[in-house]
Scaffold this motif. Structure first.
Motif, PDB file in Angstrom:
ATOM      1  N   SER A 188       0.791  -1.235   0.000  1.00 20.52           N
ATOM      2  CA  SER A 188       0.000   0.000   0.000  1.00 20.52           C
ATOM      3  C   SER A 188       0.815   1.273   0.000  1.00 20.52           C
ATOM      4  O   SER A 188       0.240   2.364   0.003  1.00 20.52           O
ATOM      5  N   VAL A 189       2.166   1.199  -0.004  1.00 25.98           N
ATOM      6  CA  VAL A 189       2.984   2.395   0.147  1.00 25.98           C
ATOM      7  C   VAL A 189       2.847   3.348  -1.039  1.00 25.98           C
ATOM      8  O   VAL A 189       2.952   4.572  -0.888  1.00 25.98           O
ATOM      9  N   LEU A 190       2.559   2.847  -2.224  1.00 25.18           N
ATOM     10  CA  LEU A 190       2.438   3.706  -3.400  1.00 25.18           C
ATOM     11  C   LEU A 190       1.032   4.265  -3.583  1.00 25.18           C
ATOM     12  O   LEU A 190       0.852   5.236  -4.329  1.00 25.18           O
ATOM     13  N   ASP A 191       0.058   3.679  -2.942  1.00 23.25           N
ATOM     14  CA  ASP A 191      -1.341   4.107  -3.081  1.00 23.25           C
ATOM     15  C   ASP A 191      -1.761   4.841  -1.817  1.00 23.25           C
ATOM     16  O   ASP A 191      -1.783   4.270  -0.719  1.00 23.25           O
ATOM     17  N   LEU A 192      -2.114   6.125  -1.956  1.00 20.99           N
ATOM     18  CA  LEU A 192      -2.462   6.945  -0.797  1.00 20.99           C
ATOM     19  C   LEU A 192      -3.736   6.447  -0.123  1.00 20.99           C
ATOM     20  O   LEU A 192      -3.828   6.426   1.110  1.00 20.99           O
ATOM     21  N   SER A 193      -4.723   6.032  -0.905  1.00 17.97           N
ATOM     22  CA  SER A 193      -5.993   5.584  -0.322  1.00 17.97           C
ATOM     23  C   SER A 193      -5.796   4.336   0.537  1.00 17.97           C
ATOM     24  O   SER A 193      -6.378   4.215   1.626  1.00 17.97           O
ATOM     25  N   LYS A 194      -4.951   3.417   0.069  1.00 15.57           N
ATOM     26  CA  LYS A 194      -4.673   2.214   0.857  1.00 15.57           C
ATOM     27  C   LYS A 194      -3.806   2.537   2.063  1.00 15.57           C
ATOM     28  O   LYS A 194      -4.011   2.015   3.163  1.00 15.57           O
ATOM     29  N   PHE A 195      -2.800   3.394   1.859  1.00 17.22           N
ATOM     30  CA  PHE A 195      -1.853   3.688   2.937  1.00 17.22           C
ATOM     31  C   PHE A 195      -2.518   4.461   4.071  1.00 17.22           C
ATOM     32  O   PHE A 195      -2.168   4.301   5.239  1.00 17.22           O
ATOM     33  N   SER A 196      -3.492   5.325   3.739  1.00 21.87           N
ATOM     34  CA  SER A 196      -4.177   6.098   4.769  1.00 21.87           C
ATOM     35  C   SER A 196      -5.049   5.226   5.666  1.00 21.87           C
ATOM     36  O   SER A 196      -5.441   5.652   6.756  1.00 21.87           O
ATOM     37  N   ARG A 197      -5.372   4.004   5.217  1.00 22.12           N
ATOM     38  CA  ARG A 197      -6.105   3.074   6.069  1.00 22.12           C
ATOM     39  C   ARG A 197      -5.183   2.387   7.086  1.00 22.12           C
ATOM     40  O   ARG A 197      -5.640   1.871   8.102  1.00 22.12           O
ATOM     41  N   ILE A 198      -3.884   2.310   6.771  1.00 22.79           N
ATOM     42  CA  ILE A 198      -2.922   1.626   7.656  1.00 22.79           C
ATOM     43  C   ILE A 198      -2.424   2.554   8.753  1.00 22.79           C
ATOM     44  O   ILE A 198      -2.312   2.159   9.914  1.00 22.79           O
ATOM     45  N   VAL A 199      -2.064   3.802   8.410  1.00 21.78           N
ATOM     46  CA  VAL A 199      -1.533   4.755   9.387  1.00 21.78           C
ATOM     47  C   VAL A 199      -2.395   6.009   9.402  1.00 21.78           C
ATOM     48  O   VAL A 199      -2.941   6.420   8.375  1.00 21.78           O
ATOM     49  N   LYS A 200      -2.506   6.606  10.583  1.00 22.40           N
ATOM     50  CA  LYS A 200      -3.228   7.855  10.733  1.00 22.40           C
ATOM     51  C   LYS A 200      -2.420   8.780  11.636  1.00 22.40           C
ATOM     52  O   LYS A 200      -1.755   8.338  12.572  1.00 22.40           O
ATOM     53  N   LEU A 201      -2.475  10.085  11.322  1.00 25.64           N
ATOM     54  CA  LEU A 201      -1.735  11.069  12.105  1.00 25.64           C
ATOM     55  C   LEU A 201      -2.360  11.228  13.485  1.00 25.64           C
ATOM     56  O   LEU A 201      -3.565  11.475  13.617  1.00 25.64           O
ATOM     57  N   LYS A 202      -1.558  11.073  14.506  1.00 21.62           N
ATOM     58  CA  LYS A 202      -2.032  11.238  15.888  1.00 21.62           C
ATOM     59  C   LYS A 202      -1.708  12.614  16.425  1.00 21.62           C
ATOM     60  O   LYS A 202      -2.533  13.248  17.087  1.00 21.62           O
ATOM     61  N   ALA A 203      -0.482  13.108  16.146  1.00 21.30           N
ATOM     62  CA  ALA A 203      -0.076  14.420  16.654  1.00 21.30           C
ATOM     63  C   ALA A 203       1.034  14.986  15.764  1.00 21.30           C
ATOM     64  O   ALA A 203       1.800  14.235  15.151  1.00 21.30           O
ATOM     65  N   PHE A 204       1.104  16.313  15.730  1.00 26.77           N
ATOM     66  CA  PHE A 204       2.160  16.995  14.961  1.00 26.77           C
ATOM     67  C   PHE A 204       2.575  18.241  15.723  1.00 26.77           C
ATOM     68  O   PHE A 204       1.723  19.034  16.162  1.00 26.77           O
ATOM     69  N   ASP A 212      13.017  -1.914  12.312  1.00 25.26           N
ATOM     70  CA  ASP A 212      13.055  -3.095  11.445  1.00 25.26           C
ATOM     71  C   ASP A 212      12.592  -2.710  10.044  1.00 25.26           C
ATOM     72  O   ASP A 212      12.332  -1.529   9.755  1.00 25.26           O
ATOM     73  N   GLU A 213      12.499  -3.688   9.174  1.00 29.07           N
ATOM     74  CA  GLU A 213      12.140  -3.423   7.780  1.00 29.07           C
ATOM     75  C   GLU A 213      10.704  -2.930   7.650  1.00 29.07           C
ATOM     76  O   GLU A 213      10.404  -2.078   6.801  1.00 29.07           O
ATOM     77  N   GLY A 214       9.795  -3.475   8.473  1.00 28.37           N
ATOM     78  CA  GLY A 214       8.412  -3.019   8.417  1.00 28.37           C
ATOM     79  C   GLY A 214       8.287  -1.553   8.773  1.00 28.37           C
ATOM     80  O   GLY A 214       7.565  -0.789   8.103  1.00 28.37           O
ATOM     81  N   THR A 215       8.982  -1.121   9.822  1.00 27.34           N
ATOM     82  CA  THR A 215       8.979   0.287  10.211  1.00 27.34           C
ATOM     83  C   THR A 215       9.582   1.158   9.115  1.00 27.34           C
ATOM     84  O   THR A 215       9.078   2.255   8.826  1.00 27.34           O
ATOM     85  N   ALA A 216      10.649   0.672   8.489  1.00 20.41           N
ATOM     86  CA  ALA A 216      11.282   1.434   7.411  1.00 20.41           C
ATOM     87  C   ALA A 216      10.333   1.624   6.230  1.00 20.41           C
ATOM     88  O   ALA A 216      10.293   2.708   5.621  1.00 20.41           O
ATOM     89  N   GLU A 217       9.552   0.589   5.909  1.00 18.59           N
ATOM     90  CA  GLU A 217       8.590   0.710   4.807  1.00 18.59           C
ATOM     91  C   GLU A 217       7.472   1.686   5.156  1.00 18.59           C
ATOM     92  O   GLU A 217       7.035   2.476   4.311  1.00 18.59           O
ATOM     93  N   LEU A 218       7.003   1.650   6.399  1.00 16.41           N
ATOM     94  CA  LEU A 218       5.976   2.610   6.817  1.00 16.41           C
ATOM     95  C   LEU A 218       6.504   4.042   6.771  1.00 16.41           C
ATOM     96  O   LEU A 218       5.806   4.966   6.336  1.00 16.41           O
ATOM     97  N   LEU A 219       7.752   4.243   7.216  1.00 15.37           N
ATOM     98  CA  LEU A 219       8.359   5.583   7.165  1.00 15.37           C
ATOM     99  C   LEU A 219       8.544   6.047   5.724  1.00 15.37           C
ATOM    100  O   LEU A 219       8.415   7.245   5.430  1.00 15.37           O
ATOM    101  N   ARG A 220       8.811   5.114   4.827  1.00 16.57           N
ATOM    102  CA  ARG A 220       8.933   5.480   3.412  1.00 16.57           C
ATOM    103  C   ARG A 220       7.601   5.983   2.865  1.00 16.57           C
ATOM    104  O   ARG A 220       7.549   6.985   2.138  1.00 16.57           O
ATOM    105  N   GLY A 221       6.530   5.291   3.237  1.00 16.67           N
ATOM    106  CA  GLY A 221       5.213   5.745   2.804  1.00 16.67           C
ATOM    107  C   GLY A 221       4.816   7.067   3.433  1.00 16.67           C
ATOM    108  O   GLY A 221       4.224   7.937   2.770  1.00 16.67           O
ATOM    109  N   ILE A 222       5.144   7.262   4.729  1.00 11.50           N
ATOM    110  CA  ILE A 222       4.834   8.524   5.408  1.00 11.50           C
ATOM    111  C   ILE A 222       5.592   9.675   4.764  1.00 11.50           C
ATOM    112  O   ILE A 222       5.048  10.770   4.543  1.00 11.50           O
ATOM    113  N   ARG A 223       6.865   9.419   4.434  1.00 13.34           N
ATOM    114  CA  ARG A 223       7.682  10.461   3.791  1.00 13.34           C
ATOM    115  C   ARG A 223       7.107  10.846   2.428  1.00 13.34           C
ATOM    116  O   ARG A 223       7.121  12.019   2.040  1.00 13.34           O
ATOM    117  N   GLN A 224       6.574   9.867   1.713  1.00  7.30           N
ATOM    118  CA  GLN A 224       6.043  10.129   0.373  1.00  7.30           C
ATOM    119  C   GLN A 224       4.695  10.865   0.429  1.00  7.30           C
ATOM    120  O   GLN A 224       4.438  11.763  -0.375  1.00  7.30           O
TER     121      GLN A 224
END
Length: 510
Positions: free
Chosen positions: A40-56, A124-136
Motif C-alpha cells: 500500500s505504500v504507493l497508493d495513498l488511499s490504501k496507505f491512509s487506512r494503515i496509518v493515521k496522524l495522531k499528533a504533529f 526493522d524493515e516493516g517500520t522502514a517501509e511505513l516511514l517510506r510511505g509517510i515520507r512520500q
C-alpha cells in the motif's frame, strides 16, 4: 524479517517542519506489517487506512529546527521530542512494560529514546517501509500544508545544517592560494613564450638589441621606446636610462641602432610589434602584482610555512597536497618527496636510488647545501615543514615567530654540516619562539626526555650486575667449567655416539 502485529505501534517521523507521530491502525486479521506496507505504500488511499496522524508539533523557528537536527544526527534526543512523546503517547506505569512499540528510523535515536523515557522502540524493515510511505504522502496525511511548503522547509534546513557543519573563514581560504600559484606558474611560461616571440619578431629589424638587453620585460619596454632604428625619437637616451636604470646600456642601444644590420620593416609591421610588446609588458606587470597578492595571502593562511621555505615553495606544497589540511596530515617523509612521485615509482620499479627531494628542491637551503649533504638537509627541512603546516592549520592564534625560529634552525644545521659548529637545542629554540610569539613560556608544553634515558641506563646496569652475581654463585657452587669446555665435551660425545652407531650397522650387514 517479518514483524507480526501483536500490540499497538506508533511511528515517529522527523520532518523538516516538525515532529509527527503516526498510529498504525491494526486490522482484524493478524498479518505481516512488512507485506501491508509494501502493498500500500504507493497508493495513498490504501496507505491512509494503515496509518493515521495522531499528533504533529511544528518547529518554533529555523534555529529550533537546526538544533533538533544536530541533536538527532549525534544520536541525542532533543528536549522538544521528549516533551512531544510524553504528551502524545499512552502513559506507562513504573515497573511495567509498555503495551505498544514506537517505530523509529535509526538505532541510535531509538537507544536515546529508550534511555530517556519508558517507551520501547522498534527498528526493522516493516517500520522502514511505513516511514517510506509517510515520507512520500506526508503533505496529504498531515494536512494544512500548501504545495511546496515541505520542499522549502527541507531546502532551508539543509542549507542551515550545511553552514553549521562547515566552519568557513574568509581570511583562511587556502583555495585562493592554490589558484594564485597555479596562475603564477602558468603566467611565467606564457610571459617567457611571448617575450621570445617579441625578440624573434623584432630581431629581424634590430638584432643587436638582444645582446644589450637580455631581460624579457626590459627588452619589451626598450622596443616600445626605440620603435624604428632609422628614425630614433628625441630624448631617447633619457627615457632608456629611466627605464633600464643604466646609462651605459642606453648609449650602447643608440650606437648599435645607428650601425645595425637588421632589415627595414613597414609601418604596419612595426605597429603590430609595438602592440604585442605592450601586451607583454602589461602581463609582466600583472605577474608582479599577482606575486605580491600571493605573498600577502600566504602570510595570512600559512605564516610559519612562508617564513620557513618562502611563499612560492609553500604555496606549491599546498597546491600539490590539495589543501593546507591535507599537507598538515602528511608525514615528513611524504613532504620530502612531494612533487617527485614519478621518479619515486620509477626508482622502486627499477630498484634504483629513490629521489631525495621534490618541490623542496626550489628552496634556497637545498641550493646552499653541499652535494653530499643535500639529502640530509632536505630530510631535516621536510620535518620542519611538517611541523609548520600543522601549526598553521590547527593553531588557534596565527604567528610567524615559530616559522622564523625553525628557519634559523635549518640555517644552523647547514653550518653544522659545513663547519661542525653545534646548533642550539630544539627545546631551547622552541621555548624562545613561544615566548616571542606570546603563546606562553613553553615550560608546560615541553618536557625534556633526558632523565628517562638516564633511568634506562641505570636499569641496564642493574641487569648486568644481576647476571654477574648469578655467574659468581654458580662458580661458588662448584660449576667452574666454562661454557666453551662444556660445548667441546658435548661435541665429543656426539661424535663417539655417531661412530658407535656406524659400527653396529656394519656388523648387522656382515
Amino acid at each position: 524479517s517479518t514483524c507480526y502485529i501483536v500490540m499497538g505501534l506508533y511511528i515517529l517521523y522527523e520532518s523538516a517542519s516538525g515532529f509527527a507521530l503516526f498510529e498504525h491502525v491494526a486490522s482484524d486479521a493478524v498479518g505481516s506489517l512488512l507485506e501491508q506496507a509494501q502493498d500500500s505504500v504507493l497508493d495513498l488511499s490504501k496507505f491512509s487506512r494503515i496509518v493515521k496522524l495522531k499528533a504533529f508539533m511544528p518547529f518554533k523557528s529555523a534555529e529550533n529546527a537546526l538544533e533538533a537536527i544536530n541533536d538527532i544526527t549525534e544520536g541525542v534526543m532533543p528536549d522538544d521530542m521528549k516533551e512531544f512523546l510524553n504528551m502524545n503517547l499512552p502513559a506507562v506505569k513504573k515497573g511495567k512494560k509498555a503495551a505498544f512499540k514506537l517505530g523509529v528510523a535509526e538505532v541510535r535515536i531509538a537507544n536515546a529514546i529508550q534511555e530517556g523515557t519508558d517507551f520501547s522502540c522498534q527498528v526493522d524493515e516493516g517500520t522502514a517501509e511505513l516511514l517510506r510511505g509517510i515520507r512520500q504522502h506526508f503533505p496529504q496525511l498531515a494536512k494544512g500544508f500548501r504545495e511546496g511548503d515541505i520542499e522549502k522547509a527541507q531546502l532551508g534546513l539543509a542549507h542551515s545544517y550545511s553552514r553549521s557543519k562547515v566552519k568557513f573563514n574568509v581570511n583562511r581560504v587556502d583555495n585562493m592560494v592554490i589558484q594564485a600559484i597555479s596562475l603564477l606558474d602558468q603566467m611565467d611560461k606564457d610571459v617567457n613564450t611571448f617575450a621570445m616571440r617579441v625578440k624573434e619578431w623584432y630581431g629581424w629589424h634590430f638584432p643587436e638589441l638582444v645582446k644589450i638587453v637580455p631581460d624579457n620585460m626590459q627588452y619589451a619596454q626598450a622596443v616600445q621606446l626605440v620603435k624604428r632604428k632609422e628614425a630614433l625619437p628625441e630624448n631617447l637616451e633619457d627615457s632608456l636610462t629611466e627605464t633600464l636604470d643604466d646609462p651605459e646600456k642606453a648609449r650602447a642601444i643608440i650606437e648599435a641602432a645607428k650601425s645595425s644590420m637588421g632589415y627595414e620593416i613597414s609601418d604596419v609591421d612595426i605597429e603590430n610589434i609595438l602592440l604585442f610588446a605592450g601586451r607583454v609588458v602589461h602581463l609582466a606587470k600583472y605577474r608582479k602584482s599577482l606575486a605580491d597578492y600571493l605573498q600577502q595571502k600566504m602570510g595570512t593562511i600559512a605564516p610559519n610555512l612562508s617564513q620557513l621555505v618562502g611563499e612560492t615553495v609553500g604555496a606549491r606544497l599546498i597546491s600539490h597536497a590539495g589543501s593546507l589540511t591535507s599537507l598538515a596530515k602528511y608525514p615528513a617523509s611524504t613532504i620530502q618527496i612531494l612533487g617527485a612521485e614519478k621518479a619515486l615509482f620509477r626508482a622502486l620499479k627499477t630498484r634504483g636510488n629513490t629521489p631525495k627531494y621534490g618541490l623542496l628542491f626550489h628552496s634556497s637551503f637545498i641550493g646552499k647545501a653541499a652535494p653530499k649533504n643535500k639529502g640530509r638537509i632536505s630530510r631535516y627541512l621536510a620535518n620542519k615543514c611538517s611541523i609548520a603546516s600543522r601549526l598553521d592549520c590547527f593553531a588557534d592564534t596565527q604567528t610567524s615567530a615559530i616559522g622564523a625560529a625553525m628557519r634559523q634552525q635549518v640555517e644552523d644545521r647547514l653550518k653544522f654540516y659545513d663547519s661542525g659548529v653545534a646548533p642550539a637545542k630544539n627545546i631551547d629554540v622552541m621555548k624562545a619562539a613561544l615566548e616571542k610569539s606570546g603563546l606562553g613560556s613553553g615550560d608546560d608544553l615541553m618536557e625534556e626526555s633526558t632523565p628517562k634515558k638516564k633511568e634506562g641506563k641505570k636499569e641496564k646496569g642493574e641487569k648486568s650486575a644481576k647476571k654477574d652475581k648469578k655467574s659468581k654463585d654458580k662458580e661458588s657452587k662448584g660449576d667452574k667449567t666454562p661454557k666453551s669446555e662444556k660445548k667441546s665435551k658435548k661435541r665429543s660425545r656426539d661424535e663417539d655416539g655417531s661412530k658407535s652407531t656406524e659400527k653396529k650397522k656394519k656388523k648387522s650387514k656382515q
